[in-house]
Structure formats: structure tokens, C-alpha cells
Design an enzyme around this catalytic site. Sequence first.
Site, PDB file in Angstrom:
ATOM      1  CG  ASN A 238      -2.419  -1.056   0.778  1.00  0.00           C
ATOM      2  OD1 ASN A 238      -2.926  -1.390   0.192  1.00  0.00           O
ATOM      3  ND2 ASN A 238      -1.951  -2.054   2.469  1.00  0.00           N
TER       4      ASN A 238
ATOM      5  CG  HIS B  31     -10.206  -2.355   7.961  1.00  0.00           C
ATOM      6  ND1 HIS B  31      -9.672  -2.547   9.020  1.00  0.00           N
ATOM      7  CD2 HIS B  31      -9.671  -3.228   6.484  1.00  0.00           C
ATOM      8  CE1 HIS B  31      -8.158  -3.203   8.858  1.00  0.00           C
ATOM      9  NE2 HIS B  31      -8.208  -3.356   7.722  1.00  0.00           N
TER      10      HIS B  31
ATOM     11  CD  GLU C  71     -13.017   0.448   4.142  1.00  0.00           C
ATOM     12  OE1 GLU C  71     -11.808   0.498   3.767  1.00  0.00           O
ATOM     13  OE2 GLU C  71     -13.139  -0.398   4.536  1.00  0.00           O
TER      14      GLU C  71
ATOM     15  CB  SER D 227      -9.338  -1.681   2.000  1.00  0.00           C
ATOM     16  OG  SER D 227     -10.519  -3.351   2.980  1.00  0.00           O
TER      17      SER D 227
ATOM     18  CG  ASP E 102     -10.782   3.549   7.051  1.00  0.00           C
ATOM     19  OD1 ASP E 102      -9.710   4.969   6.885  1.00  0.00           O
ATOM     20  OD2 ASP E 102     -10.161   2.842   7.578  1.00  0.00           O
TER      21      ASP E 102
ATOM     22  CG  HIS F 130      -7.127   1.747   1.093  1.00  0.00           C
ATOM     23  ND1 HIS F 130      -6.173   1.249   0.921  1.00  0.00           N
ATOM     24  CD2 HIS F 130      -7.731   1.442   2.077  1.00  0.00           C
ATOM     25  CE1 HIS F 130      -5.871   0.311   1.861  1.00  0.00           C
ATOM     26  NE2 HIS F 130      -6.598   0.572   2.408  1.00  0.00           N
TER      27      HIS F 130
ATOM     28  CE  LYS G  81      -3.612   0.839   4.013  1.00  0.00           C
ATOM     29  NZ  LYS G  81      -3.395   1.026   5.791  1.00  0.00           N
TER      30      LYS G  81
END
Length: 385
Positions: A47, A133, A174, A178, A203, A206, A237
Amino acid sequence: MSDWNIEAQLEQWRVQGLWRELRPLDDEMTCITVRSGGRGWVNFSSNDYLGLANSAEIREALTEGVAKYGGGSGASRLVCGTHRAHLDLEEALADFKGTAAALTFSSGFAVALGTIPALVGAGDTIILDKLCHASLVDAARLSGATIRVFPHNHLEKLERLLSTAKGRVLVITESIFSMDGDAAPLREIVALKEKHGAWLLVDEAHAVGVLGPQGRGLAADLGVDRQVDLHMGTLSKAFGLSGGYLAASRAVIDLLVNRARSFIYTTAPPPALAHAAQQALHLLRGERGDALRNKLQANVQRLLPLLPGTGIQAAILPLILGSEEAAMQASQELNNAGFLIPCIRFPTVARGRARLRLTVSAAHTMAHLDALKGALSTVASHGMP
């Protein structure tokens, strides 16, 4: 202990294709090229989206931080005091995310475990996307609040759950998921949470560093960042380091300092890490960050003809194969061809949704990408769906 029959459980996982084991890596490596036992692979599972983890700037910042602060922090920040590096990083993160304050944690998982139970509890309601997640799911369970789950990105179900929710209501999603690499419909989710008087935690693990102006994430890219109540993210990440953060109002951060157990009852991350994270944030926000994001997007586009895209320029490209056996076989063939792409299986993803999860970095070269395209074509000719 003999009654627990752990050995039988382990054997069952082996038979089911769910066995996992650690892969020792040689000391000399980067996040893009790795070695083990004399063999080398190009890594398409990291990541480290912008390739900062092994960059000269981050190496130098860490070295400088260790020289200034030493190797550890000593204890919890509430016990032995807070290093200036932590406070400076939190001020910079709050400015970056457009919030009044921020708080850093030892990991993104710790952010979730500390934040969610501190804000909601018995008598309250958490509504979260089915594909959230594991850290968000575990934190929701730990809170004691009533948990309601809506099918992935299903806005109609989300609104029905909001209309019947009791107590304080927290919606969790998110921004970039992910395992699938797709995006949440944040504009619509924001509109629904405001209509029903709920709070929203997003979140951006990513998306930060990858999307939006200065890499501020998907919410900023869509222009709804000011309407998100709780901005969760990671330093592990695109930042190329380790740790996590929660950016929110001053009152929320003060609450977490007093109530977030994963912040209060753990040794603080090394201040050298916070020092280096400030340098990473400076890079993300500047011309270097823009150049790396452009390179990352170009790399993603180069692979999309073989791997159906996500509709936005995220860096996660899933190749869903279905069975654990098919995913393991494809992963092994790519391993033999010199590519590290572990298969993702239950319980990380649902049964029947085993996959290869390819992650792209700005540090991948054209030669890396073209070689992977060739290897994927060869694996496909051996029966990969």
C-alpha cells in the site's frame, strides 16, 4: 489446553485453502522489490502508493528524528508528557484535513478502536457499509451500540436504517474500499446523514495522498470534506510510514484524549515517526506530491485494459476469481513469474469472492507494469477467469 484441539483447527484451514503463514524477507529490500531466500519479486501488494516508504526524504527525516528524539517515546502521552513532534504533526494534519484538531494513534486499527466506542455506546446506533474494514467492524462491536449494516453502497437501505435508528447515530464508511478499490457515494451519504441528523465517519486510508487536491482524499475531491464529522486516516500507506489519525472538531479530540482507550492505555508512537510524518505530509501537499499522484494515475491506467477499473483513479485493482483454490493457483503462478501478489481469501472477503488484489505504486516502472501484463495474460491462458 488439549481440549481446545488447536491442531485440528489448523489442519481444517489447510484443507479449506485458508492457511496463512508469514513470509520472511531479506533485509535489503524496498516496498516495490522484495527478496527472500535468494529470490526476488516485484511487489504488487504493497500500500506504499506513492513510493515514499523507501524514499531518500523519508529515510533522512527518520534519521533526523531519531537523532533528535531517540528511538521511543517512553510511555503514554498522558503519563510522561507529549513530545512537540506529536503536537506539530497533529496541527499539520488538522490543517491538511480542514478541521479544528487531530489526534494521532499507533495504527489505523487503534484509531477505530479508540474513536468509535468513545463516541457511541448502549442505546445508540451504528450504521455501516457491509464492506467496511475489520477495524471498523470490531470497534462497532466493542462500543455496545446497536449495529445495523447496509449492503455495499446501497443508499436506499441506508436511508431506511437512518429513519428508524435510535439514540446517537453514527454512519461509517470507507471512501475507497480496501478490497474492491471502488468509491463510496459520499455526496449522497452526506446528504442522508444531514437529513436524519446523524454523524458520519469516513475512513480515507486508501484515498489520502492518492486523491483530491493536495492528496486530501475523496471527500475533498468531491467537495464534501467540510460536512464529514470524523476524518479517519492512516500514515501507513501513501505517507510511507506507520500510524493513524482522527481529524475532527476540538471537542471530539478532547473527548478522545479522555476516553479513547487505545490512545490512553498505550505507549505513544516514537516521536521520530511523527517528525518523519511531517516531512511526508509536506511532500504530499507540494509539487512532489502532485507529480507522484500523476505518475500513480498513469500507472493505474496502463493496467486497466487487463483489469476492469473502479471508475476513479484509485490504486487498488481487484481480480476476483471466486474460489480459494483458483486464487491460490493464480497467485502461485504469478509468484513463479516473479511477482508478489498474495491471494485474498475468506474471512478477509466473503466466501466465493477470493481474489488477487493488485495495488499500484508511483514507484512501479513501465518495465514492471508491462511485465505484469504479460504474466497476467499467461496466467489467463492457463484457465484464469
